[in-house]
Design an enzyme around this catalytic site. Sequence first.
Site, short mmCIF file in Angstrom:
data_model
loop_
_atom_site.label_atom_id
_atom_site.label_comp_id
_atom_site.label_asym_id
_atom_site.label_seq_id
_atom_site.Cartn_x
_atom_site.Cartn_y
_atom_site.Cartn_z
CB SER A 239 20.64 30.01 37.91
OG SER A 239 20.28 31.36 37.71
CB SER A 277 23.96 32.39 34.46
OG SER A 277 23.91 31.07 34.95
CG ASP A 279 26.55 30.49 36.84
OD1 ASP A 279 25.48 29.88 36.65
OD2 ASP A 279 27.12 31.16 35.96
#
Length: 355
Positions: A239, A277, A279
Amino acid sequence: MQGKVRQLGIKIGTLPVGKKNCITDVAGVRVGHVTLDEPLDQHGGYACTGVTAILPHSGNVFQDKVTAASYVLNGFGKTTGLVQVNELGVIESPIMLTNTFGVPAVTQGTMRYMLDMNKDIGLTTGTINLVVGECNDSYLNSIRACAVTPEHAIKAIHQASNDTAQEGAIGAGKGMMCFGYKGGIGSSSRLVKIEQPEVSYTVGCLVLSNFGQSTDFLAEHYVASPTQSKSTLSPTDGSIIIVLATDAPLSSRQLTRVIKRCGIGLGRTGSHFSHGSGDIVIGFTTAHRIPHSTDQLVETRAQLREDHPIMNQLFAAAAEATEEAILNSLSQAQTTVGRNGHTVEAYSFQKAIET
């Protein structure tokens, strides 16, 4: 530990950089860290983690809120508070970063800090919206031990200063990885200027980088030392939390437009916003102080014209500062040993390819 990538001759973008090349170039913004780096038991357990606090200004953020927004590039994350940030367009607490399982403790500690500062919360006024972001540091950190406590969050807030923020394996970045190498905290800034009228704004970025594999990293842009070995680590998707600050007078909607461009800087390094992830971008401007209590019916705030060329400079500043902050998180990090002897090597920059 190497210096920032700019000191190594790697220049990102065309806009000028602030004096500290840090998010604290935005006047009033402060950053504090608490780092945990110690064995937990005799069986390989290790606390390799921490807390990072970003304060929008030196006053009481609950009583004097700042205009804010958030944007999700990929939503595999466990943040708190962003629903209300986007609904009301303000932030009213420090922005806190930690590991995934540290979110409850950091939220608790931040709440205690804010309740001590504001005796009216929950009694004569409403509750408070706390903003906490996270990344998964479980390769280096014994994350199930939940070593982060509420007291660590409070200490990080108390230690926040407007000095150049420490970067790399520090605070929330202690156990983080980036492109299979040691990542963590990175920061950068940009200055946006026009001559008529003479105006200058600052854009500052701080990242908590914990994403990507070495094969994703766009090495054609950033050359490693000839002795750099290729990482064979295959972490989970990871991340990144990106915090963008500015003193440009923007509305919450305009801030959303600006912070979307942080994804461009992230993509330039090689990220493709992987499935697993988280983000996430959090942005705020210090140009506006929104009082918690007022008798006024109407609020009046200045904001930039949407079609003024300076908006494009702000877009470019967000992309450039994000890209450089990520690289700084790599260049400032040190090789780190964590749980069960797991080791993550630092990435060694040499120079940028001449183009």
